[in-house]
Design an enzyme around this catalytic site. Structure first.
Site, PDB file in Angstrom:
ATOM      1  N   PRO A   2      -4.699   1.728  -2.776  1.00  0.00           N
ATOM      2  CA  PRO A   2      -3.678   0.793  -2.318  1.00  0.00           C
ATOM      3  C   PRO A   2      -2.779   0.319  -3.470  1.00  0.00           C
ATOM      4  O   PRO A   2      -3.201   0.312  -4.624  1.00  0.00           O
ATOM      5  CB  PRO A   2      -4.487  -0.370  -1.750  1.00  0.00           C
ATOM      6  CG  PRO A   2      -5.894   0.147  -1.601  1.00  0.00           C
ATOM      7  CD  PRO A   2      -6.039   1.155  -2.706  1.00  0.00           C
ATOM      8  N   GLU A   3      -1.568  -0.102  -3.127  1.00  0.00           N
ATOM      9  CA  GLU A   3      -0.616  -0.606  -4.105  1.00  0.00           C
ATOM     10  C   GLU A   3      -0.382  -2.098  -3.851  1.00  0.00           C
ATOM     11  O   GLU A   3      -1.093  -2.719  -3.056  1.00  0.00           O
ATOM     12  CB  GLU A   3       0.683   0.201  -4.018  1.00  0.00           C
ATOM     13  CG  GLU A   3       0.465   1.703  -4.216  1.00  0.00           C
ATOM     14  CD  GLU A   3       1.737   2.522  -4.127  1.00  0.00           C
ATOM     15  OE1 GLU A   3       2.817   2.009  -4.469  1.00  0.00           O
ATOM     16  OE2 GLU A   3       1.659   3.693  -3.705  1.00  0.00           O
TER      17      GLU A   3
END
Length: 264
Positions: A2-3
């Site tokens: 995830p970012e």
């Protein structure tokens, strides 16, 4: 993955269950990946914040529980497959799922990130006042590396990964391999604005859930920003701005999507 948007969405969902509550127990069988978690037991979570792609729970007594979700890690309110950590707090337990086991947890004295050196060198938060156009321009001017590589390195701006770097570069009309120190003033300003816009829109949409479905919000709901992707995951599809087929190439060691016309 995830970012920043996925981590921020997770932070917002977990805050009501963690802030002001004491950690009763942390169960796992991998002390090499989840380090010194026993030191967090019995301590109250004072605040849950995010720095780049890290979640940081400030604990009473001057400790921090630092969590990096890795490529496939995420919290759930309900138990499911690939649970690596069970976090016992009042009201309901939280489960850390991580199919590929790249996630990491550390309990450290506040700000003591010797084991987590990326935290010490992170650039400014892109949605904060600390991220300024002038500082961004100065950071890009210092290197001849490709601009996407600079964004992914986290030192000029924190939190961008493959998805949102591609989306911001497309929105700004900047080729991902272009040397950062060759960008003109107008292109830098467009990219600065694009980074902030793309990330804010993605946070509002709950992040992006890709075809593998590994990222979900803690309640199991999918992110919604993937339906707004203009280039990422769309090789061969027409550019929504000019109609040219989107290309996929390896840039900065990562699969990269861009429009060869809009981002020439």
């Amino acid at each position: 993955m995830p970012e920043l948007p996925e981590v921020e969405t997770t932070r917002q969902a977990l805050r009501p269950y963690l802030e002001g509550r004491a950690i009763r127990a942390i169960h796992h069988t991998d002390p090499a990946r989840y380090r010194r978690t026993e030191d967090a037991v019995g301590r109250r979570v004072e605040v849950l914040r995010r720095r780049g792609k890290f979640l940081i729970a400030a604990l009473e007594g001057g400790l921090e529980l630092v969590v990096h979700l890795g490529m496939t890690g995420g919290f759930r309110f309900a138990e499911g497959p690939h649970v690596r950590v069970r976090l016992e707090v009042p009201d309901r337990p939280l489960y850390f799922n991580d199919p590929r086991r790249f996630g990491r947890w550390w309990v450290v004295p506040a700000g003591a990130y010797r084991e987590i050196p990326l935290l010490d060198r992170l650039g400014p938060e892109p949605l904060s006042d600390a991220f300024t156009l002038e500082g961004f321009r100065e950071g890009l001017a210092r290197t001849a590396r490709g601009v996407k590589a600079v964004l992914l390195a986290q030192e000029v701006v924190a939190g961008l990964g493959n998805i949102y770097a591609d989306e911001a570069l497309w929105r700004a009309g900047v080729h991902p391999a272009r040397p950062a120190n060759t960008l003109e003033v107008g292109a830098i300003a467009r990219l600065y604005t694009a980074i902030r816009e793309v990330l804010a829109e993605a946070v509002a949409a709950g992040g992006s859930t890709l075809q593998d479905g590994t990222y979900r919000r803690p309640d199991g709901a999918l992110g919604r920003f993937q339906v707004q992707h203009k280039v990422y995951g769309r090789p061969g599809a027409p550019c929504v701005r000019c109609g040219t087929p989107i290309l996929k190439a390896v840039v900065a060691g990562r699969g990269t999507h861009f429009c060869p016309r809009c981002q020439a």
